[in-house]
Design a protein around this motif. Sequence first.
Motif, PDB file in Angstrom:
ATOM      1  N   LEU A 122      21.304  64.258  -8.136  1.00 36.67           N
ATOM      2  CA  LEU A 122      22.840  63.832  -8.616  1.00 36.67           C
ATOM      3  C   LEU A 122      23.284  62.295  -8.999  1.00 36.67           C
ATOM      4  O   LEU A 122      23.927  62.485 -10.008  1.00 36.67           O
ATOM      5  N   GLY A 123      22.616  61.621  -8.671  1.00 31.43           N
ATOM      6  CA  GLY A 123      22.824  60.574  -8.760  1.00 31.43           C
ATOM      7  C   GLY A 123      22.911  59.855  -9.886  1.00 31.43           C
ATOM      8  O   GLY A 123      23.398  59.912 -10.343  1.00 31.43           O
ATOM      9  N   ARG A 124      21.529  60.247 -10.318  1.00 32.16           N
ATOM     10  CA  ARG A 124      21.528  60.457 -12.041  1.00 32.16           C
ATOM     11  C   ARG A 124      22.451  60.643 -12.555  1.00 32.16           C
ATOM     12  O   ARG A 124      23.294  60.026 -13.565  1.00 32.16           O
ATOM     13  N   GLU A 125      23.016  61.736 -12.566  1.00 36.39           N
ATOM     14  CA  GLU A 125      24.192  62.413 -13.179  1.00 36.39           C
ATOM     15  C   GLU A 125      25.636  61.433 -12.800  1.00 36.39           C
ATOM     16  O   GLU A 125      26.425  61.381 -13.876  1.00 36.39           O
ATOM     17  N   PHE A 126      25.835  61.518 -11.274  1.00 43.48           N
ATOM     18  CA  PHE A 126      26.952  60.418 -11.140  1.00 43.48           C
ATOM     19  C   PHE A 126      26.998  58.559 -11.904  1.00 43.48           C
ATOM     20  O   PHE A 126      27.906  58.616 -12.178  1.00 43.48           O
ATOM     21  N   TYR A 127      25.750  58.317 -12.488  1.00 43.80           N
ATOM     22  CA  TYR A 127      25.400  57.139 -13.008  1.00 43.80           C
ATOM     23  C   TYR A 127      26.403  57.334 -14.164  1.00 43.80           C
ATOM     24  O   TYR A 127      26.561  56.749 -14.564  1.00 43.80           O
ATOM     25  N   LYS A 128      25.408  58.450 -14.846  1.00 45.41           N
ATOM     26  CA  LYS A 128      25.171  58.540 -16.117  1.00 45.41           C
ATOM     27  C   LYS A 128      26.977  58.796 -16.438  1.00 45.41           C
ATOM     28  O   LYS A 128      27.158  58.297 -17.830  1.00 45.41           O
ATOM     29  N   TYR A 129      27.814  59.300 -15.430  1.00 46.15           N
ATOM     30  CA  TYR A 129      28.710  59.458 -16.564  1.00 46.15           C
ATOM     31  C   TYR A 129      29.910  58.707 -15.443  1.00 46.15           C
ATOM     32  O   TYR A 129      31.166  59.292 -15.732  1.00 46.15           O
ATOM     33  N   GLY A 130      29.500  58.072 -15.042  1.00 44.14           N
ATOM     34  CA  GLY A 130      30.590  57.196 -13.800  1.00 44.14           C
ATOM     35  C   GLY A 130      30.141  56.213 -15.092  1.00 44.14           C
ATOM     36  O   GLY A 130      30.379  55.525 -15.906  1.00 44.14           O
ATOM     37  N   PRO A 131      29.692  54.910 -13.629  1.00 46.26           N
ATOM     38  CA  PRO A 131      29.226  53.836 -13.833  1.00 46.26           C
ATOM     39  C   PRO A 131      28.860  53.395 -15.658  1.00 46.26           C
ATOM     40  O   PRO A 131      29.321  52.267 -16.554  1.00 46.26           O
ATOM     41  N   ARG A 132      27.624  53.932 -16.477  1.00 48.40           N
ATOM     42  CA  ARG A 132      27.280  53.945 -17.275  1.00 48.40           C
ATOM     43  C   ARG A 132      28.128  54.370 -18.656  1.00 48.40           C
ATOM     44  O   ARG A 132      28.154  53.784 -19.728  1.00 48.40           O
ATOM     45  N   PHE A 133      28.869  54.987 -18.103  1.00 54.11           N
ATOM     46  CA  PHE A 133      29.948  56.289 -19.551  1.00 54.11           C
ATOM     47  C   PHE A 133      30.661  55.109 -19.577  1.00 54.11           C
ATOM     48  O   PHE A 133      30.806  54.663 -20.514  1.00 54.11           O
ATOM     49  N   VAL A 134      31.458  54.380 -18.517  1.00 51.60           N
ATOM     50  CA  VAL A 134      32.322  52.949 -18.375  1.00 51.60           C
ATOM     51  C   VAL A 134      31.643  51.594 -19.505  1.00 51.60           C
ATOM     52  O   VAL A 134      32.655  51.258 -20.765  1.00 51.60           O
ATOM     53  N   ARG A 135      30.690  51.871 -19.094  1.00 49.13           N
ATOM     54  CA  ARG A 135      29.964  50.410 -19.345  1.00 49.13           C
ATOM     55  C   ARG A 135      29.557  50.580 -21.224  1.00 49.13           C
ATOM     56  O   ARG A 135      29.471  49.868 -21.900  1.00 49.13           O
TER      57      ARG A 135
END
Length: 208
Positions: A122-135
């Motif tokens: 879940l942490g990996r998916e949250f990061y992928k579709y949140g902070p990393r997507f914006v970055r």
Amino acid sequence: MNAPVGEIKRGRKFDQVLEGARKIFLADGFEGASVDLIAKEAGVSKATLYSYFPDKGLLFMEVATCECQRQAEAAVTEIDPNRPVRDVLRLVAERMQDFMLSDLGRGMFRICVAESGRFPELGREFYKYGPRFVRDSIVPFLENATARGELIEIEDPELAAYQFMELCKAELWVKCLMGLECDFTPERRKKVIDGALDMFLARYGAGA
């Protein structure tokens, strides 16, 4: 609690189930969200819910990742490669603030952090579709602005994007997340964004 098992299946009432689950998870957390409550909120039978999601953990992960992706996409729609850097970054910052300071944004973040030990993916998916997507959406804009001469050559555009994202959260995010204060005035929110833009452009702006 073991990791989620089974496979997600889609059907006519799939989105209906997701919306009902989103409301219940945000209100009651993962443990407090019963399948009965989710089914009732979604307006479906438990049999229908289980036909789509055989495990509550799968449903929670789908809700969390879909919500992160939806909000991140809303933020990056403001990125127009032909507009001035300050104007574009201000719009992105405003969208980021809107989400992270909302009841939904705070609730989703708290649940994802609380359940990341139970569901590491879940942490990996949250990061992928949140902070990393914006970055990943900001970086090409910064590179384009550099090519236009609005920014200096940025040695690490990915780090620069993260730096800007963090500057937009200064003071407000921590206070809101810890329940100290969340009802910030538009003037106070603008002050944080103005400071983020001034600091970012003082470091990377071509005229700095």
